[in-house]
Design a protein around this motif. Structure first.
Motif: not given
Lengths: 181, 281
Positions: A104, A108-109, A111-113, B239, B245-246, B248, B259
């Motif tokens: 998960r 989550e990480t 999905s930020t793309y 979001w 969306p940030p 990281p 992104a």
């Protein structure tokens, strides 16, 4: 020569190396080391940098498959590997609930793309303790519009089906974008 | 296929959420001691529970009625002696006909018994579980039908460990949206005033942090409420509207750069890739 790439990610021991090996035309370039941590000793070696496989389409086009390292301390590799990817596959070990939280976190990480298409593959479906894909969807909170496919990474046909599904998704996005233009 | 694991990795709340959303029928067995607890479900509703070695064997009714104060110890003992091998349904009917208890007494007591066992499982952080599809209590057992959303909300209210919630809900900078049919389910729930105030601000424009601040809730309090709402299947994460969306980055705070778009690849490239992968032998 045009090269494109896809990323195969997922928790430790999800089967990423096996997945790439199933379809790569070259021996997968691996950077594996013997595991020393007792907690992670479900297999003897693990990928510490990345796996790398290749599928040549023709003399003008090559697809590279990159597998991310499974251990948390190599998270910084994710971003490097993800740069310029066409799409990505999140591989989950369906028989090890202890990895679901990590799966998960990865979902989550990644999905930020935001604009990058992806699919989730429920690997090790041949294992007697494997959770069904639809149960995994709930456990991993995967959105209903994201494809979640059964997978056995050692079986080429499953791997092909997962890659094709991701490519259909990418094609779909291109068609939508062209329709809007 | 089995659905099994350890509560350490997949909590009681998450299991009930899974049973609820997948509308499962079967029995969940949780074992962390000699005596396993068993919860039975029909189409995602909680119908029965036992926490004794006998499992789903009949003969529980007298004990349940005694525990809920509907029968005295002496009377319970006398009934046990006289009941022989009567099933719970038959025995219940006999007790109603004899005017010992009412049907409502029986249903309320069984309901309370089922909930007591279920709530007891929320405190467990360790224990093997296994869900057996389509295994149900024998027909002579008296069953109830309890919506899991309320049970999950109640269970979430009992969470006391901040670490557990942080693992489940690491970022408060996400927003919430209502899940499908949540309006229908919300009407049936018994929510606290605080929870209603949070629900009133569920909107993709508001982050969880903003909702917490607007209601003067600490990070722990807002996490606990949102976790309950998520597990009860009432809301979903999204979001925040209008904010990319940030992405990281190592050493860069989350929320900075958005992104970059995926590389511009022509349609014919993807078609060629599809064709090639189909041809892999």
């Amino acid at each position: 020569m045009q090269t494109v790439k896809m990323v195969v990610t997922g928790p430790f021991s999800a089967g990423k190396t096996e997945f790439i090996r199933a379809v790569s035309e070259i021996d997968v370039v691996q950077t594996e080391r013997k595991i020393t941590s007792a907690a992670e000793q479900v297999k003897e070696t693990t990928t510490v940098a990345m796996d790398f496989g290749r599928i040549t389409v023709d003399e003008d086009l090559v697809l590279y498959l990159f597998g991310t390292p499974g251990q948390r301390r190599f998270d910084f590799m994710w971003e490097i590997l993800s740069e310029g990817m066409l799409g990505y596959i999140v591989l989950v070990d369906s028989a090890r609930p202890e990895t679901f939280l990590e799966a998960r976190r990865i979902l989550e990480t990644f999905s930020t793309y935001a604009t990058t298409p992806y699919v989730v593959a429920a690997n090790k479906q041949d294992h007697p303790d494997a959770w069904e894909p639809e149960d995994l969807r709930i456990a991993l909170r995967v959105d209903s519009n994201v494809k979640l496919l059964p997978c056995v990474a050692k079986d080429k046909e499953y791997v092909k089906a997962v890659l094709l599904e991701l490519l259909y998704r990418i094609l779909d996005d291109i068609d939508k974008a062209e329709g809007q233009a | 296929m089995a659905l099994k694991g350890n509560l350490r990795d997949f909590s009681t709340t998450q299991l009930l959420n899974l049973v609820n959303l997948a509308r499962k029928t079967g029995t969940l067995t949780i074992k962390d001691s000699e005596v396993p607890s068993r919860l039975s479900f029909r189409e995602g509703k909680l119908i029965f529970a036992t926490a004794d070695a006998a499992g789903h064997e009949s003969g529980l009714l007298v004990s349940i009625l005694q525990r809920t104060g509907k029968l005295s110890a002496e009377r319970a003992s006398a009934i046990r002696q006289g009941a022989g091998k009567l099933g719970d349904k038959q025995l219940g009917l006999m007790l109603i006909n004899a005017g010992v208890v009412s049907q409502d007494d029986i249903m309320q007591s069984v309901r309370q018994h089922v909930l007591d066992i279920t709530y007891g499982l929320f405190d467990r952080s360790e224990g093997l579980f296994r869900f057996d599809a389509n295994i149900l209590p024998p027909p002579e057992c008296i069953t109830v039908s309890i919506d899991l959303e309320g049970v999950i909300m109640d269970g979430s209210r009992r969470i006391k460990q901040h670490e557990q919630l942080e693992g489940e809900l690491p970022s408060l900078d996400r927003a919430l949206k209502f899940a499908d049919r949540s309006n229908v389910r919300l009407r049936k729930l018994n929510l606290t005033e605080e929870e209603w105030r949070v629900i009133s601000l569920v909107n993709p424009r508001n982050t969880i942090r903003q909702i917490g601040k607007a209601n003067n809730l600490s990070d722990f309090q807002i996490r606990r409420i949102v976790y309950g709402l998520l597990q009860a299947g009432l809301v979903e994460m999204t979001w925040p509207e209008g904010i990319a969306p940030p992405r990281p980055r190592r050493g860069v705070p989350v929320g900075e750069p958005a992104a970059p778009p995926a590389p511009a690849v022509k349609r014919h490239v993807i078609v060629r890739l599809i064709d090639r992968i189909r041809r892999i032998q």
